[in-house]
Enzyme design. Sequence first.
Site, short mmCIF file in Angstrom:
data_model
loop_
_atom_site.label_atom_id
_atom_site.label_comp_id
_atom_site.label_asym_id
_atom_site.label_seq_id
_atom_site.Cartn_x
_atom_site.Cartn_y
_atom_site.Cartn_z
CE1 TYR A 443 -3.60 2.48 -0.06
CE2 TYR A 443 -2.29 3.41 2.00
CZ TYR A 443 -3.21 3.59 0.94
OH TYR A 443 -4.14 4.65 0.85
CD GLU A 444 4.88 1.73 4.05
OE1 GLU A 444 4.69 1.47 5.22
OE2 GLU A 444 6.04 1.51 3.51
CG LEU A 445 5.29 0.41 -4.36
CD1 LEU A 445 6.63 1.35 -4.45
CD2 LEU A 445 5.99 -0.93 -5.05
#
Length: 515
Positions: A443-445
Amino acid sequence: MPLRVLVILFLVFMERSTSDLCVFRDHITALEGEPYYLKCCLSTDHHHHRNHTVRWSKRYGPNRTVPLSSSERIIFNDDAIEFWPMKMIDEGMYTCTVGRKENQWNITVTKRSEHGCFHPKYLMTKEVEVGKSLSINCTHDYYQTEAYQISLFKDCSPIPGNHKPYIRKNAVLNDAGNYTCIFFLYKNRRSFNVTKTFNVKIKDNTDIMPTLYGNNVNYVQAELGKEKTLNCTALLRDPTGIIYWNEEHDNDTNIYKEKLISSGSNGKLYVSSLLKIKIVKEENLNVWYNCTLASAGVLETIGFFLKKKEGAADVSRHIFIIVLVSSAAFIFLVIMCVIYRIDILLCYRDLIRRDETLTDGKEYDAFVSYLKDCQPDNGDEHKFALEILPEALEKHFGYKLCIFERDIIPGGAIVDDIHSLIKKSRRLIIVLSENYMCDKVRYELESGLHEALVERKIKIILIEFTPISDFTFLPQSLELLKSHRILKWKANKSLSYNSRFWKNLRYLMPAKIAK
Ligand SMILES: *[C@@H]1O[C@H](CO)[C@@H](O)[C@H](O)[C@H]1NC(C)=O
Ligand SMILES: *[C@@H]1O[C@H](CO)[C@@H](O)[C@H](O)[C@H]1NC(C)=O
Ligand SMILES: *[C@@H]1O[C@H](CO)[C@@H](O)[C@H](O)[C@H]1NC(C)=O
Ligand SMILES: *[C@@H]1O[C@H](CO)[C@@H](O)[C@H](O)[C@H]1NC(C)=O
Ligand SMILES: *[C@@H]1O[C@H](CO)[C@@H](O)[C@H](O)[C@H]1NC(C)=O
Ligand SMILES: *[C@@H]1O[C@H](CO)[C@@H](O)[C@H](O)[C@H]1NC(C)=O
Ligand SMILES: *[C@@H]1O[C@H](CO)[C@@H](O)[C@H](O)[C@H]1NC(C)=O
Ligand SMILES: *[C@@H]1O[C@H](CO)[C@@H](O)[C@H](O)[C@H]1NC(C)=O
Ligand SMILES: *[C@@H]1O[C@H](CO)[C@@H](O)[C@H](O)[C@H]1NC(C)=O
């Protein structure tokens, strides 16, 4: 036989010795103020005629002859008449008569030279060759015995080291000069002197072969626009030899000729003829200038050929070298700039104190995304993300990082938090490893990629923490990012803050003035 020869020789000798004294020349010059004498040549007869009388007379005009009588100044001495001294009034025709024979003289009296001890017109010339014997002996046929002193002067000065009335030596060039014998006489309580001067000339006997100096063919370099002098020098035996340049250049006002004469040692004579080209022009180049010597049966020519001086080539060679060196220096500089561009840019950043972080309203300089606990074996990445990275970027370089595990108090909606945190960050640092793509970081990416690609509000920094052979696990969209350059972490090598790794990382981080 021998006796007869001896007798004849004796008679000849006697004849000579007496006739030497008498004066045969009928035209005589005497110096005023000097004692003078005339000896009658007829007196040679007196061996045969012991009884004779010499009568002296002086003629005034064509018809008037006056017999001379002795006085204190004019004395008869045997066959001679003596003047003590000669005066201007004594000029005239003198006659001595013996029996019916007579001798006659026309005497001219000349004033003594006021300067110097001799009269320049009455010199006896003596020529001596160098090295040959030079002998001057002050003797006087008539006054020798009467003289109480005889001196020899050279150019009217006593000769240093020589007080005798004669010299005898091997001639050197320096011996040339006027040698005056002075015979001091005393008569009637008055002193007189008689002079006799030899003009001694020293001739150089070295056999000089007239010749021109230099090669027969001379290639001379001349520079356009400059002056050029051609020197043609000849060694000559005497000044009658001539040297000349070919006439072709006679009418050229750009060319003038100059003759120089100098005498060297041993009577050598050097004559130089200089041909001067005031301003060398194209027409003066590739032309022959011939110099000819004509002297004592010698005819010799040497040639000068003017060639263009390769001055221009020299200059272009210099320029070539300068260009070469400077382009090498430039290439070197460019290479150095390429190698050290990061250092230079960082340095430049510091210098102008650029700070991109002031106005964008974001809180963090970077959000750090790394492999979290989806795999047991992730101790190194933890250490890097939570210790090494903040240690360097925060403590040392003054950035502010957002590290989820460290900064976020547990609880609340993680996804929302992450999204808002990424929005508040200027960079997204992704610490890549083979196992990176696990659920938690996905998700961060994605959130980061969205910000980067769609919103264009964040830049992504990829750090390859462990060597990765295959990048296919990463989303294709990452490829679209311009800054997809990947920083490689090289364990110990990258530890130093001066290492390439940190420099590159700093470069990719926003410009910020360290506090
Ligand atoms: C010499 O000549 C003179 C006259 O002139 C004469 O009186 C005398 O006797 C001569 N003497 C001799 C030796 O001949
Ligand atoms: C000298 O004598 C000649 C003849 O003997 C005479 O004709 C002449 O005039 C004389 N000259 C003088 C200057 O007396
Ligand atoms: C004597 O010599 C002088 C000078 O040369 C000349 O003027 C003169 O006429 C001469 N006298 C006689 C009688 O020859
Ligand atoms: C000079 O000449 C005299 C007379 O001729 C002679 O006796 C004498 O020896 C000469 N001296 C020299 C140095 O030659
Ligand atoms: C000797 O004297 C003459 C006449 O004054 C002069 O011309 C000459 O140069 C002198 N010679 C030397 C060698 O001084
Ligand atoms: C020789 O005598 C003349 C005058 O008669 C005098 O002027 C000159 O000085 C004398 N020369 C020497 C060397 O004494
Ligand atoms: C000309 O050349 C001669 C001989 O090489 C030299 O002695 C002389 O000084 C030269 N003259 C000039 C004016 O250069
Ligand atoms: C130089 O000029 C003169 C007169 O103008 C001419 O007679 C002569 O032939 C010229 N010499 C050369 C070598 O040209
Ligand atoms: C890195 O450094 C540590 C100690 O500073 C050392 O123990 C380790 O072997 C080094 N690793 C490498 C790969 O050089």
